[in-house]
Design a protein around this motif. Structure first.
Motif, PDB file in Angstrom:
ATOM      1  N   ASP A  26       6.402  37.244 -28.097  1.00  0.00           N
ATOM      2  CA  ASP A  26       7.121  36.859 -26.941  1.00  0.00           C
ATOM      3  C   ASP A  26       7.908  35.729 -27.051  1.00  0.00           C
ATOM      4  OD1 ASP A  26       6.004  39.189 -25.652  1.00  0.00           O
ATOM      5  OD2 ASP A  26       4.428  37.992 -24.590  1.00  0.00           O
ATOM      6  N   TYR A  27       7.341  34.660 -27.563  1.00  0.00           N
ATOM      7  CA  TYR A  27       8.026  33.502 -27.792  1.00  0.00           C
ATOM      8  C   TYR A  27       9.333  33.688 -28.887  1.00  0.00           C
ATOM      9  CZ  TYR A  27       9.512  28.927 -29.877  1.00  0.00           C
ATOM     10  OH  TYR A  27      10.329  27.895 -30.179  1.00  0.00           O
ATOM     11  N   ALA A  28       9.072  34.454 -30.131  1.00  0.00           N
ATOM     12  CA  ALA A  28      10.312  34.806 -30.888  1.00  0.00           C
ATOM     13  C   ALA A  28      11.513  35.484 -30.206  1.00  0.00           C
ATOM     14  CB  ALA A  28       9.556  35.684 -32.051  1.00  0.00           C
ATOM     15  N   LEU A  29      11.110  36.226 -29.227  1.00  0.00           N
ATOM     16  CA  LEU A  29      12.123  36.957 -28.458  1.00  0.00           C
ATOM     17  C   LEU A  29      13.147  35.806 -27.837  1.00  0.00           C
ATOM     18  CD1 LEU A  29      10.025  39.957 -26.974  1.00  0.00           C
ATOM     19  CD2 LEU A  29      12.230  39.921 -28.566  1.00  0.00           C
ATOM     20  N   THR A  30      12.331  34.716 -27.365  1.00  0.00           N
ATOM     21  CA  THR A  30      13.404  33.740 -26.514  1.00  0.00           C
ATOM     22  C   THR A  30      14.285  32.804 -27.599  1.00  0.00           C
ATOM     23  OG1 THR A  30      11.453  32.056 -26.693  1.00  0.00           O
ATOM     24  CG2 THR A  30      11.620  33.734 -24.868  1.00  0.00           C
ATOM     25  N   ILE A  31      13.916  32.770 -28.761  1.00  0.00           N
ATOM     26  CA  ILE A  31      14.670  32.022 -29.728  1.00  0.00           C
ATOM     27  C   ILE A  31      15.983  32.392 -29.813  1.00  0.00           C
ATOM     28  CG2 ILE A  31      14.845  31.134 -32.061  1.00  0.00           C
ATOM     29  CD1 ILE A  31      11.767  31.393 -32.185  1.00  0.00           C
ATOM     30  N   LYS A  32      16.972  31.505 -29.635  1.00  0.00           N
ATOM     31  CA  LYS A  32      18.421  32.097 -29.755  1.00  0.00           C
ATOM     32  C   LYS A  32      19.064  31.938 -31.260  1.00  0.00           C
ATOM     33  CE  LYS A  32      19.414  30.672 -25.058  1.00  0.00           C
ATOM     34  NZ  LYS A  32      20.197  29.814 -24.034  1.00  0.00           N
ATOM     35  N   ASP A  33      18.694  30.852 -32.015  1.00  0.00           N
ATOM     36  CA  ASP A  33      19.130  30.801 -33.300  1.00  0.00           C
ATOM     37  C   ASP A  33      18.526  32.022 -34.222  1.00  0.00           C
ATOM     38  OD1 ASP A  33      20.476  29.104 -35.437  1.00  0.00           O
ATOM     39  OD2 ASP A  33      18.557  29.651 -36.226  1.00  0.00           O
ATOM     40  N   ARG A  34      19.349  32.838 -34.826  1.00  0.00           N
ATOM     41  CA  ARG A  34      18.972  33.983 -35.602  1.00  0.00           C
ATOM     42  C   ARG A  34      18.139  33.548 -36.867  1.00  0.00           C
ATOM     43  NH1 ARG A  34      20.146  39.324 -35.957  1.00  0.00           N
ATOM     44  NH2 ARG A  34      19.889  40.240 -37.894  1.00  0.00           N
ATOM     45  N   GLY A  35      18.541  32.394 -37.517  1.00  0.00           N
ATOM     46  CA  GLY A  35      17.828  32.153 -38.680  1.00  0.00           C
ATOM     47  C   GLY A  35      16.272  31.783 -38.216  1.00  0.00           C
ATOM     48  N   GLU A  36      16.387  30.802 -37.298  1.00  0.00           N
ATOM     49  CA  GLU A  36      14.919  30.301 -36.806  1.00  0.00           C
ATOM     50  C   GLU A  36      14.175  31.582 -36.242  1.00  0.00           C
ATOM     51  OE1 GLU A  36      13.126  27.320 -33.432  1.00  0.00           O
ATOM     52  OE2 GLU A  36      15.261  27.222 -33.747  1.00  0.00           O
ATOM     53  N   ARG A  37      14.820  32.349 -35.492  1.00  0.00           N
ATOM     54  CA  ARG A  37      14.424  33.766 -35.138  1.00  0.00           C
ATOM     55  C   ARG A  37      13.543  34.554 -36.275  1.00  0.00           C
ATOM     56  NH1 ARG A  37      17.738  35.283 -31.748  1.00  0.00           N
ATOM     57  NH2 ARG A  37      18.742  36.753 -33.168  1.00  0.00           N
ATOM     58  N   GLN A  38      14.379  34.616 -37.376  1.00  0.00           N
ATOM     59  CA  GLN A  38      13.920  35.207 -38.495  1.00  0.00           C
ATOM     60  C   GLN A  38      12.643  34.498 -39.218  1.00  0.00           C
ATOM     61  OE1 GLN A  38      15.815  38.195 -40.045  1.00  0.00           O
ATOM     62  NE2 GLN A  38      13.545  38.211 -41.203  1.00  0.00           N
ATOM     63  N   ARG A  39      12.640  33.321 -39.448  1.00  0.00           N
ATOM     64  CA  ARG A  39      11.596  32.374 -40.105  1.00  0.00           C
ATOM     65  C   ARG A  39      10.172  32.670 -39.054  1.00  0.00           C
ATOM     66  NH1 ARG A  39      16.010  28.938 -40.771  1.00  0.00           N
ATOM     67  NH2 ARG A  39      15.512  27.630 -38.849  1.00  0.00           N
ATOM     68  N   CYS A  40      10.458  32.540 -37.705  1.00  0.00           N
ATOM     69  CA  CYS A  40       9.392  32.861 -36.752  1.00  0.00           C
ATOM     70  C   CYS A  40       8.870  34.060 -36.989  1.00  0.00           C
ATOM     71  CB  CYS A  40      10.074  32.539 -35.410  1.00  0.00           C
ATOM     72  SG  CYS A  40       8.508  32.909 -34.242  1.00  0.00           S
ATOM     73  N   ALA A  41       9.788  35.277 -37.167  1.00  0.00           N
ATOM     74  CA  ALA A  41       8.956  36.770 -37.283  1.00  0.00           C
ATOM     75  C   ALA A  41       8.198  36.668 -38.824  1.00  0.00           C
ATOM     76  CB  ALA A  41      10.335  37.632 -37.434  1.00  0.00           C
ATOM     77  N   ASN A  42       8.876  35.874 -39.872  1.00  0.00           N
ATOM     78  CA  ASN A  42       8.098  35.958 -41.055  1.00  0.00           C
ATOM     79  C   ASN A  42       6.920  35.160 -41.101  1.00  0.00           C
ATOM     80  OD1 ASN A  42      10.326  37.325 -42.470  1.00  0.00           O
ATOM     81  ND2 ASN A  42      11.207  35.401 -43.048  1.00  0.00           N
ATOM     82  N   THR A  43       6.620  34.178 -40.077  1.00  0.00           N
ATOM     83  CA  THR A  43       5.477  33.622 -40.107  1.00  0.00           C
ATOM     84  C   THR A  43       4.402  34.412 -39.228  1.00  0.00           C
ATOM     85  OG1 THR A  43       6.736  31.236 -39.990  1.00  0.00           O
ATOM     86  CG2 THR A  43       4.421  31.401 -38.887  1.00  0.00           C
ATOM     87  N   ILE A  44       4.917  35.105 -38.292  1.00  0.00           N
ATOM     88  CA  ILE A  44       4.014  35.940 -37.486  1.00  0.00           C
ATOM     89  C   ILE A  44       3.507  37.060 -38.328  1.00  0.00           C
ATOM     90  CG2 ILE A  44       3.844  37.802 -35.538  1.00  0.00           C
ATOM     91  CD1 ILE A  44       6.225  35.976 -34.338  1.00  0.00           C
ATOM     92  N   ILE A  45       4.354  37.634 -39.353  1.00  0.00           N
ATOM     93  CA  ILE A  45       3.727  38.619 -40.138  1.00  0.00           C
ATOM     94  C   ILE A  45       2.744  38.115 -40.981  1.00  0.00           C
ATOM     95  CG2 ILE A  45       4.697  39.850 -42.086  1.00  0.00           C
ATOM     96  CD1 ILE A  45       5.151  41.078 -39.674  1.00  0.00           C
ATOM     97  N   ASN A  46       2.949  36.901 -41.603  1.00  0.00           N
ATOM     98  CA  ASN A  46       1.869  36.473 -42.367  1.00  0.00           C
ATOM     99  C   ASN A  46       0.680  36.035 -41.880  1.00  0.00           C
ATOM    100  OD1 ASN A  46       3.510  36.122 -44.645  1.00  0.00           O
ATOM    101  ND2 ASN A  46       4.491  34.152 -44.248  1.00  0.00           N
ATOM    102  N   ILE A  47       0.903  35.722 -40.517  1.00  0.00           N
ATOM    103  CA  ILE A  47      -0.570  35.448 -39.831  1.00  0.00           C
ATOM    104  C   ILE A  47      -1.169  36.803 -39.432  1.00  0.00           C
ATOM    105  CG2 ILE A  47      -1.268  34.764 -37.236  1.00  0.00           C
ATOM    106  CD1 ILE A  47       0.757  32.863 -37.319  1.00  0.00           C
ATOM    107  N   MET A  48      -0.399  37.928 -38.926  1.00  0.00           N
ATOM    108  CA  MET A  48      -0.860  39.198 -38.765  1.00  0.00           C
ATOM    109  C   MET A  48      -1.628  39.594 -40.089  1.00  0.00           C
ATOM    110  SD  MET A  48       2.250  40.596 -36.532  1.00  0.00           S
ATOM    111  CE  MET A  48       1.998  42.487 -36.970  1.00  0.00           C
ATOM    112  N   GLY A  49      -0.855  39.688 -41.046  1.00  0.00           N
ATOM    113  CA  GLY A  49      -1.605  40.012 -42.520  1.00  0.00           C
ATOM    114  C   GLY A  49      -2.921  39.416 -42.691  1.00  0.00           C
ATOM    115  N   ASN A  50      -2.787  37.956 -42.332  1.00  0.00           N
ATOM    116  CA  ASN A  50      -4.206  37.303 -42.579  1.00  0.00           C
ATOM    117  C   ASN A  50      -5.318  37.553 -41.807  1.00  0.00           C
ATOM    118  OD1 ASN A  50      -3.061  35.643 -44.773  1.00  0.00           O
ATOM    119  ND2 ASN A  50      -2.290  34.090 -43.083  1.00  0.00           N
ATOM    120  N   MET A  51      -5.084  38.340 -40.714  1.00  0.00           N
ATOM    121  CA  MET A  51      -6.306  39.028 -39.894  1.00  0.00           C
ATOM    122  C   MET A  51      -6.872  40.101 -40.449  1.00  0.00           C
ATOM    123  SD  MET A  51      -4.203  38.634 -36.120  1.00  0.00           S
ATOM    124  CE  MET A  51      -5.581  39.535 -35.192  1.00  0.00           C
ATOM    125  N   PHE A  52      -6.169  40.739 -41.405  1.00  0.00           N
ATOM    126  CA  PHE A  52      -6.822  41.880 -41.955  1.00  0.00           C
ATOM    127  C   PHE A  52      -6.632  41.800 -43.390  1.00  0.00           C
ATOM    128  CE2 PHE A  52      -4.903  43.238 -38.026  1.00  0.00           C
ATOM    129  CZ  PHE A  52      -6.159  43.592 -37.472  1.00  0.00           C
TER     130      PHE A  52
END
Length: 207
Positions: free
Chosen positions: A15-41
């Motif tokens: 939900d926070y990533a959806l509020t980020i206006k800068d596309r580059g920062e939004r992309q980095r945030c998405a990559n970080t979320i994916i890494n955390i999701m992967g570490n959960m399994f």
């Protein structure tokens, strides 16, 4: 939450990533979320397409509104709501449901076999199986004459329960229903099944 297995914290990150206006920062945030999701399994890291599934899940949790460069072609929203094709179910008519469809298939196979020991053994096996099925449904007793009538009907008159078949049925019971020393319940059931079979044989002889 669209995917509760990831928990409220991951959903808050999305939900926070959806509020980020800068596309580059939004992309980095998405990559970080994916890494955390992967570490959960971690046990699924070697699963084929694991990363692809994570990006699919990210898109779902963002309700497909996260404007980023996905490294894979993610699932389309329309595919999540469409109903699967109905699974065809056989509607074969079963004349006696307590015997089931398998008995009818075996009887048909026996009718197609040439005369001989192999056919006799198969018919004896079928009749014993019919007796067990009938006893499971009737919970009391089974008459060989009833089995003979049903066998005759299900085979369209091609198979008959003869004295030789009755002796072969009793022989197969002696071989395959011998009680085990460590199973008192099975011993009692097998004795009842054999005693029932012997009583029917004696009744047929008297008649």
């Amino acid at each position: 939450m669209p995917l509760p297995e990831y928990g409220r914290s991951i959903q808050n990150m999305v939900d926070y990533a959806l509020t980020i206006k800068d596309r580059g920062e939004r992309q980095r945030c998405a990559n970080t979320i994916i890494n955390i999701m992967g570490n959960m399994f971690p046990q699924l890291r070697d699963t084929p397409d694991f990363k692809h599934k994570l990006w699919d899940h990210l898109a779902i949790m963002a309700d497909f509104k996260l404007d980023i460069d996905y490294p894979y072609e993610v699932v389309h929203k329309e595919r999540l709501v469409c109903k699967p094709e109905p699974v065809p179910y056989p509607h074969a008519r079963i004349r006696y449901r307590h015997y089931g469809h398998s008995v009818e298939v075996l009887i048909k196979k026996a009718c197609e076999m040439p005369e001989g020991d192999e056919k006799q053994n198969l018919v004896a096996l079928i009749c014993n199986h019919m007796k067990k099925d009938y006893m499971a449904w009737n919970k009391d007793t089974v008459d060989d004459r009833k089995i003979a009538e049903d066998l005759y009907e299900l085979s369209d008159g091609k198979l008959q329960l003869t004295d030789d078949l009755l002796r072969l049925m009793a022989h197969r019971i002696d071989i395959y229903y011998r009680p085990k020393a460590n199973a008192q319940g099975n011993r009692n059931n097998n004795k009842n099944f054999k005693r029932n079979n012997n009583n029917n044989n004696n009744n047929n002889k008297r008649s």
